[in-house]
Every structure is written in structure tokens, then in C-alpha cells.
Design a protein around this motif. Structure first.
Motif, PDB file in Angstrom:
ATOM      1  N   GLY A  85       4.761 -19.028  -7.607  1.00 53.14           N
ATOM      2  CA  GLY A  85       3.441 -19.571  -7.331  1.00 53.14           C
ATOM      3  C   GLY A  85       3.177 -19.913  -5.880  1.00 53.14           C
ATOM      4  O   GLY A  85       2.362 -20.796  -5.593  1.00 53.14           O
ATOM      5  N   LEU A  86       3.817 -19.221  -4.954  1.00 47.18           N
ATOM      6  CA  LEU A  86       3.668 -19.543  -3.538  1.00 47.18           C
ATOM      7  C   LEU A  86       2.435 -18.913  -2.899  1.00 47.18           C
ATOM      8  O   LEU A  86       1.979 -19.384  -1.858  1.00 47.18           O
ATOM      9  N   LEU A  87       1.912 -17.854  -3.484  1.00 44.95           N
ATOM     10  CA  LEU A  87       0.725 -17.202  -2.930  1.00 44.95           C
ATOM     11  C   LEU A  87      -0.532 -17.722  -3.625  1.00 44.95           C
ATOM     12  O   LEU A  87      -0.540 -17.987  -4.828  1.00 44.95           O
ATOM     13  N   GLY A  88      -1.607 -17.847  -2.861  1.00 41.74           N
ATOM     14  CA  GLY A  88      -2.884 -18.295  -3.396  1.00 41.74           C
ATOM     15  C   GLY A  88      -3.777 -17.131  -3.785  1.00 41.74           C
ATOM     16  O   GLY A  88      -3.491 -15.964  -3.508  1.00 41.74           O
ATOM     17  N   GLY A  89      -4.901 -17.464  -4.418  1.00 39.38           N
ATOM     18  CA  GLY A  89      -5.814 -16.449  -4.907  1.00 39.38           C
ATOM     19  C   GLY A  89      -6.378 -15.564  -3.817  1.00 39.38           C
ATOM     20  O   GLY A  89      -6.503 -14.343  -3.991  1.00 39.38           O
ATOM     21  N   ALA A  90      -6.754 -16.146  -2.685  1.00 38.98           N
ATOM     22  CA  ALA A  90      -7.331 -15.347  -1.606  1.00 38.98           C
ATOM     23  C   ALA A  90      -6.315 -14.352  -1.054  1.00 38.98           C
ATOM     24  O   ALA A  90      -6.656 -13.199  -0.760  1.00 38.98           O
ATOM     25  N   GLU A  91      -5.053 -14.781  -0.941  1.00 39.79           N
ATOM     26  CA  GLU A  91      -4.011 -13.868  -0.456  1.00 39.79           C
ATOM     27  C   GLU A  91      -3.779 -12.725  -1.439  1.00 39.79           C
ATOM     28  O   GLU A  91      -3.638 -11.557  -1.036  1.00 39.79           O
ATOM     29  N   MET A  92      -3.770 -13.043  -2.714  1.00 33.83           N
ATOM     30  CA  MET A  92      -3.534 -12.008  -3.723  1.00 33.83           C
ATOM     31  C   MET A  92      -4.706 -11.032  -3.794  1.00 33.83           C
ATOM     32  O   MET A  92      -4.519  -9.822  -3.909  1.00 33.83           O
ATOM     33  N   ALA A  93      -5.941 -11.546  -3.714  1.00 38.99           N
ATOM     34  CA  ALA A  93      -7.106 -10.655  -3.754  1.00 38.99           C
ATOM     35  C   ALA A  93      -7.137  -9.751  -2.534  1.00 38.99           C
ATOM     36  O   ALA A  93      -7.476  -8.565  -2.629  1.00 38.99           O
ATOM     37  N   ALA A  94      -6.785 -10.295  -1.366  1.00 41.79           N
ATOM     38  CA  ALA A  94      -6.747  -9.467  -0.153  1.00 41.79           C
ATOM     39  C   ALA A  94      -5.698  -8.373  -0.281  1.00 41.79           C
ATOM     40  O   ALA A  94      -5.910  -7.235   0.162  1.00 41.79           O
ATOM     41  N   HIS A  95      -4.574  -8.690  -0.893  1.00 42.53           N
ATOM     42  CA  HIS A  95      -3.534  -7.692  -1.083  1.00 42.53           C
ATOM     43  C   HIS A  95      -4.007  -6.622  -2.071  1.00 42.53           C
ATOM     44  O   HIS A  95      -3.747  -5.421  -1.871  1.00 42.53           O
ATOM     45  N   ALA A  96      -4.708  -7.045  -3.116  1.00 38.72           N
ATOM     46  CA  ALA A  96      -5.249  -6.078  -4.069  1.00 38.72           C
ATOM     47  C   ALA A  96      -6.193  -5.104  -3.378  1.00 38.72           C
ATOM     48  O   ALA A  96      -6.189  -3.903  -3.664  1.00 38.72           O
ATOM     49  N   ALA A  97      -6.994  -5.618  -2.446  1.00 37.14           N
ATOM     50  CA  ALA A  97      -7.920  -4.748  -1.718  1.00 37.14           C
ATOM     51  C   ALA A  97      -7.172  -3.708  -0.897  1.00 37.14           C
ATOM     52  O   ALA A  97      -7.633  -2.562  -0.763  1.00 37.14           O
ATOM     53  N   ARG A  98      -6.023  -4.078  -0.328  1.00 42.10           N
ATOM     54  CA  ARG A  98      -5.238  -3.097   0.427  1.00 42.10           C
ATOM     55  C   ARG A  98      -4.755  -1.971  -0.479  1.00 42.10           C
ATOM     56  O   ARG A  98      -4.737  -0.799  -0.086  1.00 42.10           O
ATOM     57  N   ALA A 108       0.822  -1.207   0.000  1.00 40.54           N
ATOM     58  CA  ALA A 108       0.000   0.000   0.000  1.00 40.54           C
ATOM     59  C   ALA A 108       0.859   1.261   0.000  1.00 40.54           C
ATOM     60  O   ALA A 108       0.504   2.266  -0.636  1.00 40.54           O
ATOM     61  N   LEU A 109       1.985   1.243   0.709  1.00 40.73           N
ATOM     62  CA  LEU A 109       2.856   2.416   0.750  1.00 40.73           C
ATOM     63  C   LEU A 109       3.386   2.745  -0.632  1.00 40.73           C
ATOM     64  O   LEU A 109       3.346   3.898  -1.081  1.00 40.73           O
ATOM     65  N   SER A 110       3.908   1.747  -1.337  1.00 37.20           N
ATOM     66  CA  SER A 110       4.449   2.024  -2.671  1.00 37.20           C
ATOM     67  C   SER A 110       3.337   2.465  -3.623  1.00 37.20           C
ATOM     68  O   SER A 110       3.563   3.296  -4.511  1.00 37.20           O
ATOM     69  N   ALA A 111       2.109   1.959  -3.443  1.00 36.67           N
ATOM     70  CA  ALA A 111       0.988   2.417  -4.265  1.00 36.67           C
ATOM     71  C   ALA A 111       0.710   3.899  -4.021  1.00 36.67           C
ATOM     72  O   ALA A 111       0.471   4.671  -4.962  1.00 36.67           O
ATOM     73  N   ALA A 116     -12.550  -6.719  -4.594  1.00 33.87           N
ATOM     74  CA  ALA A 116     -11.391  -5.985  -4.083  1.00 33.87           C
ATOM     75  C   ALA A 116     -11.253  -4.600  -4.702  1.00 33.87           C
ATOM     76  O   ALA A 116     -10.499  -3.773  -4.191  1.00 33.87           O
ATOM     77  N   GLY A 117     -11.955  -4.353  -5.787  1.00 31.76           N
ATOM     78  CA  GLY A 117     -11.967  -3.022  -6.372  1.00 31.76           C
ATOM     79  C   GLY A 117     -10.986  -2.777  -7.498  1.00 31.76           C
ATOM     80  O   GLY A 117     -10.789  -1.624  -7.890  1.00 31.76           O
ATOM     81  N   VAL A 118     -10.358  -3.826  -8.035  1.00 33.54           N
ATOM     82  CA  VAL A 118      -9.394  -3.591  -9.106  1.00 33.54           C
ATOM     83  C   VAL A 118     -10.111  -3.154 -10.377  1.00 33.54           C
ATOM     84  O   VAL A 118     -11.288  -3.456 -10.592  1.00 33.54           O
TER      85      VAL A 118
END
Length: 299
Positions: free
Chosen positions: A65-78, A33-36, A111-113
Motif C-alpha cells: 500500500g505504498l503507492l497512492g491512487g494518482a501514482e497508480m493512475a499515472a502509471h496505467a496511462a503509461r 511500459a516496456l514489459s507491456a 488513463a484509458g484502462v
């Protein structure tokens, strides 16, 4: 810069308008989020959520491929919470078959992307500029693109189809896949990791008439082209995925080396700035205004 009470307009429609304006849209990568927020404060119109940087930032590991979809979507929401800009997000392979892709699209949409890209690698995937990639059959990926298009509830959400086949089966095979993915409904086409300017020109010519993505991967396998040259070739969207991550990492390495050598970071303080300046950068003024607005009345 987004604030806690902001109600941004339709960021998806804004992104579509930018892509239709005829000039390449530049999308610097953000790994948190900071870099965004820093991308937004620098005056850019779009931010890109990098999968490579997300994996490095959350896990301290490579993009394999270590992160799953739920983790990536949650990060996108941040990220979408942190800025008012349209966010374009890496959605890897969609995290499974077409049924998984449907869930991925709905999670990323919530997530709002404004846009996301799906790739045709075999899971577990890896960074498009690393060796050892494999791709799924073209028909399997086309089915996933159809599922993605059908799953979105907002027609302004952009589906980007990425193919990594150039490194596996050659550029002609990648171009054939890109055309097939366009027929399946993809809004933008993304041929990953061409390794020469001639190949980049071939992509642009073969897929003329489609909105194209160029991955300006800092230090990657694709030769760096100027913005003017990319405009001449007709690329609609240019990603700069890891520059912020590399710059931040270089800065931290330098700081830690100085701290280790000197016992303090005093020699670098004039370059680091102070806590007050950093607090201003991340919105302490906004917080103080809200605290004043909602100060409890004394009984």
C-alpha cells in the motif's frame, strides 16, 4: 504494437467481446511500459497492470500500500499509451471511501484502462498472497462498488470486485461477499487466493453464472491449474501478475553476478542481444519513419 500516431479502437468493447467468447482470456502482467510492449509483441490480446510489480518497479519495495491512487493512475496511462491492447489495472482499495473511489474511477478511465479491480482490504493493503491481510465490512465494500459503477462515464469500462476474505474469514464468507458485490453492480468477481483445487472448484460452482477472475499468481498460494481446467470451471479471465517481473529480476541478478565475478558481462552477451536489436524492439524504426515524414524543408 502501438505507434505514436495510432488511434486504437474501443479497447473496452473489445475486452467485453473477448470475455463473452467463452474461453478464458489470458492477461500477462506488466510492471512498466516496456514489459507491456513485450506482452503485446508476444501475441497476447490483453495486458494486466500488476500492483505488486508496479510497486516493485517504481519504488523497489513490496506491495504493502505504498503507492497512492494518482501514482497508480499515472502509471496505467503509461501502459495504455505504450500498447494497443486493452489494459486491466489494479486499483487496490480505491484509495479511500466511496468519494475517493469516484475519483479513482474517473482517473483510471481518463488513463484509458479497459477494466480495473477494487478489493475489500483494509488500507494500507498488501499483496493478496502475503500474510497479515484484513478486510473491511462487506457493506462498506458494496457501497464502494456502487460508487464505482455510478462513477464510470463509459458503460464499457469493466468493474472487477475482488475479495480477500477467504484468508481472513474463510471461503464461505468470501463467496457471500462476492455475491453481494455482484448485486452492487460488479461486472466480474475475483475471489483472491484460494489455497486448494477443491476451493477453486467451490468458487466456480458457487458463483456459476457470473464472470470470474482467476489469479494465476506465479509462486503464490493458489495451486496452478491448466488453461483447459480453468476453461472447464468457467473462469472468464486469468491473470498472470508477476511472471514478467520475476523473469526480468532473475536475468538482472544473473548479469550482475557475472559482471561482479568477471569484471565484464562478456560471457552473457550472446544471450543479451545487441543495442540495435533492442532499439528495434522498442520502436526505433517507427521513430525513423516519423523523422523522415516530418523532416523540415530547407529554405
Amino acid at each position: 504494437m502501438a505507434d505514436l500516431l495510432s488511434r486504437p479502437g474501443n479497447r473496452r468493447a473489445r475486452l467485453r467481446e473477448m470475455l463473452d467468447a467463452g474461453e478464458p482470456v489470458l492477461a500477462p502482467g506488466a510492471y512498466d511500459a516496456l514489459s507491456a510492449r513485450l506482452v503485446e509483441q508476444a501475441g497476447f490480446d490483453v495486458v494486466y497492470m500488476t500492483g505488486f510489480g508496479t510497486t516493485a518497479g517504481l519504488l523497489g519495495r513490496p506491495d504493502v500500500g505504498l503507492l497512492g491512487g494518482a501514482e497508480m493512475a499515472a502509471h496505467a496511462a503509461r501502459l495504455t499509451d505504450a500498447v494497443d491492447l486493452p489494459v486491466i489495472a489494479d486499483a487496490d482499495t480505491g484509495y479511500g471511501n466511496p468519494m475517493n473511489v469516484i475519483r479513482t474511477i474517473r482517473d483510471y478511465e481518463r488513463a484509458g484502462v479497459a477494466a480495473l479491480h477494487l478489493e475489500d482490504q483494509v488500507a494500507p493493503k498488501r499483496c493478496g498472497h502475503l500474510a497479515g491481510k484484513q478486510v473491511v465490512p462487506a457493506g462498506e465494500m458494496a457501497a464502494k462498488i456502487r460508487a464505482a459503477v455510478d462513477a464510470r462515464t463509459d458503460p464499457d469500462l469493466l468493474i472487477i470486485a475482488r475479495t480477500d476474505a477467504a484468508a481472513v474469514d474463510g471461503l464461505d464468507a468470501a463467496l457471500d461477499r462476492a455475491r453481494r458485490f455482484a448485486d452492487a453492480g460488479a461486472d466480474l468477481l475475483f475471489v483472491e487466493a484460494p489455497t486448494s483445487e477443491a476451493d477453486i472448484e467451490k468458487v466456480a460452482e458457487a458463483l456459476r453464472g457470473h464472470r470470474l477472475v482467476f489469479n494465476w499468481a506465479e509462486g503464490g498460494r493458489t495451486p496452478p491449474l491448466s488453461r483447459d481446467r480453468l476453461a472447464e470451471l468457467g473462469f472468464a479471465l486469468v491473470l498472470f501478475p508477476v511472471g514478467t517481473l520475476l523473469a526480468a529480476t532473475a536475468g538482472m541478478v544473473e548479469l550482475l553476478a557475472r559482471l561482479r565475478a568477471d569484471g565484464t558481462p562478456a560471457a552473457l552477451l550472446d544471450r543479451l542481444g545487441g543495442l540495435d536489436a533492442f532499439a528495434g524492439l522498442v520502436g526505433i524504426g517507427e521513430i525513423r519513419e516519423l523523422e523522415e515524414r516530418y523532416r523540415a524543408e530547407r529554405a
